[in-house]
Design an enzyme around this catalytic site. Structure first.
Site, PDB file in Angstrom:
ATOM      1  N   LYS A  13     -33.083 -25.761  13.095  1.00  0.00           N
ATOM      2  CA  LYS A  13     -32.719 -25.724  14.591  1.00  0.00           C
ATOM      3  C   LYS A  13     -33.868 -26.364  15.065  1.00  0.00           C
ATOM      4  CE  LYS A  13     -34.895 -21.154  14.195  1.00  0.00           C
ATOM      5  NZ  LYS A  13     -35.622 -21.527  12.494  1.00  0.00           N
ATOM      6  N   ARG A  88     -36.001 -13.249  17.716  1.00  0.00           N
ATOM      7  CA  ARG A  88     -36.366 -13.212  16.493  1.00  0.00           C
ATOM      8  C   ARG A  88     -36.378 -11.172  15.424  1.00  0.00           C
ATOM      9  NH1 ARG A  88     -38.990 -18.519  15.580  1.00  0.00           N
ATOM     10  NH2 ARG A  88     -39.607 -18.382  13.478  1.00  0.00           N
ATOM     11  N   ARG A 127     -42.271 -30.508   4.841  1.00  0.00           N
ATOM     12  CA  ARG A 127     -42.691 -30.395   6.151  1.00  0.00           C
ATOM     13  C   ARG A 127     -44.698 -30.332   6.214  1.00  0.00           C
ATOM     14  NH1 ARG A 127     -40.526 -27.203  10.262  1.00  0.00           N
ATOM     15  NH2 ARG A 127     -40.913 -25.147   8.493  1.00  0.00           N
ATOM     16  N   ARG A 133     -48.594 -28.977   9.553  1.00  0.00           N
ATOM     17  CA  ARG A 133     -49.021 -27.224   9.431  1.00  0.00           C
ATOM     18  C   ARG A 133     -49.467 -26.153   8.488  1.00  0.00           C
ATOM     19  NH1 ARG A 133     -42.682 -25.066  12.740  1.00  0.00           N
ATOM     20  NH2 ARG A 133     -43.624 -23.462  11.752  1.00  0.00           N
ATOM     21  N   ARG A 144     -42.483 -15.671   5.290  1.00  0.00           N
ATOM     22  CA  ARG A 144     -41.201 -16.393   6.014  1.00  0.00           C
ATOM     23  C   ARG A 144     -39.800 -16.299   6.150  1.00  0.00           C
ATOM     24  NH1 ARG A 144     -43.800 -22.702   7.961  1.00  0.00           N
ATOM     25  NH2 ARG A 144     -42.119 -22.628   8.651  1.00  0.00           N
TER      26      ARG A 144
HETATM   27  P1  AMP Z   1     -40.992 -22.238  13.983  1.00  0.00           P
HETATM   28  O1  AMP Z   1     -42.026 -23.044  14.426  1.00  0.00           O
HETATM   29  O2  AMP Z   1     -39.818 -21.226  14.940  1.00  0.00           O
HETATM   30  O3  AMP Z   1     -40.749 -21.592  13.040  1.00  0.00           O
HETATM   31  O4  AMP Z   1     -42.260 -20.638  14.743  1.00  0.00           O
HETATM   32  C1  AMP Z   1     -43.583 -20.882  13.762  1.00  0.00           C
HETATM   33  C2  AMP Z   1     -44.266 -19.357  13.210  1.00  0.00           C
HETATM   34  O5  AMP Z   1     -44.139 -18.738  15.692  1.00  0.00           O
HETATM   35  C3  AMP Z   1     -43.717 -18.692  13.456  1.00  0.00           C
HETATM   36  O6  AMP Z   1     -43.803 -18.226  11.822  1.00  0.00           O
HETATM   37  C4  AMP Z   1     -44.019 -16.839  13.764  1.00  0.00           C
HETATM   38  O7  AMP Z   1     -45.329 -16.647  13.265  1.00  0.00           O
HETATM   39  C5  AMP Z   1     -44.087 -17.683  15.727  1.00  0.00           C
HETATM   40  N1  AMP Z   1     -43.060 -17.336  16.021  1.00  0.00           N
HETATM   41  C6  AMP Z   1     -42.031 -18.317  16.784  1.00  0.00           C
HETATM   42  N2  AMP Z   1     -41.181 -17.701  18.012  1.00  0.00           N
HETATM   43  C7  AMP Z   1     -41.084 -16.088  17.366  1.00  0.00           C
HETATM   44  C8  AMP Z   1     -40.692 -15.458  18.111  1.00  0.00           C
HETATM   45  N3  AMP Z   1     -39.590 -15.635  18.722  1.00  0.00           N
HETATM   46  N4  AMP Z   1     -41.228 -14.431  17.816  1.00  0.00           N
HETATM   47  C9  AMP Z   1     -42.777 -14.381  16.991  1.00  0.00           C
HETATM   48  N5  AMP Z   1     -43.077 -15.721  16.591  1.00  0.00           N
HETATM   49  C10 AMP Z   1     -42.968 -16.532  16.715  1.00  0.00           C
END
Ligand code: AMP
Length: 187
Positions: A13, A88, A127, A133, A144
């Protein structure tokens, strides 16, 4: 035009969102990046979010809904945006739908990046080595993926009812996937 990138963690994404936003001249709103920056800066939001992020859980809606509202209210997001990493949950989708509807707007395209689970795990594990990360550990990766299936995948059906979900194969070269996205959205 508002475009939502939907897909499991590791589905690309971020990468495709960046290419798409640059090509269409739209801002990209990425909740994960905003949260990671808040964690680094040790703001109250970052301190609250960190424990959930490290565990691979979602940051609670009570925390994230305000952030989404703020981002959508920014002047640069008035005419369109690429949404990466939100909505989400059902509550987040409701907020986005309602906010846009109040402005006479709507989500125009939902791009669902389709990547098999083994490939998602392979990418996230890679990654972890490259970017370090804190949520790319094996336990957090597993959580996740489960959280995606439980909380986020149901949004596909929610939006499919409106006929705006387009499935894009997310395996292959970055340019090939970007070309397919261009074909699918017709611009
Ligand atoms: P991502 O980089 O989008 O995979 O986000 C990394 C982490 O940030 C996720 O595993 C969540 O803990 C948090 N996160 C990011 N976006 C959201 C969202 N829209 N709602 C809740 N948690 C989020």
């Amino acid at each position: 035009m508002f475009i939502l990138l939907l897909g499991a963690p590791g589905s690309g994404k971020g990468t495709q969102g960046k290419v798409l936003a640059e090509r269409l001249g739209l801002p990209k709103i990425t909740t994960g990046d905003i949260l990671r920056a808040a964690v680094r800066a040790e703001t109250p939001l970052g301190r609250e979010a960190k424990k959930y992020m490290d565990a691979g859980s979602l940051v609670p809606d009570s925390v994230i809904l305000g952030l989404i509202k703020e981002e959508l209210a920014k002047p640069e997001a008035q005419q369109g945006a690429v949404l990466d990493g939100f909505p989400r949950t059902a509550a987040q989708a409701e907020l986005v739908d309602r906010t846009l509807a109040e402005r006479g707007q709507r989500l125009n395209h939902i791009l669902l990046l389709d990547v098999p689970e083994e490939e998602l795990v392979r990418r996230m594990t890679g990654r972890a080595a490259d970017e370090g990360r804190s949520d790319d550990t094996p336990d957090a990766i597993r959580t996740r993926l489960q959280v995606y299936q439980r909380d986020t995948a149901p949004l596909i059906a929610h939006y499919a009812e409106r006929g705006i979900v387009k499935r894009v194969p997310g395996v292959g070269g970055v340019d090939d996937i970007a070309t397919e996205i261009k074909r699918v959205i017709g611009r």
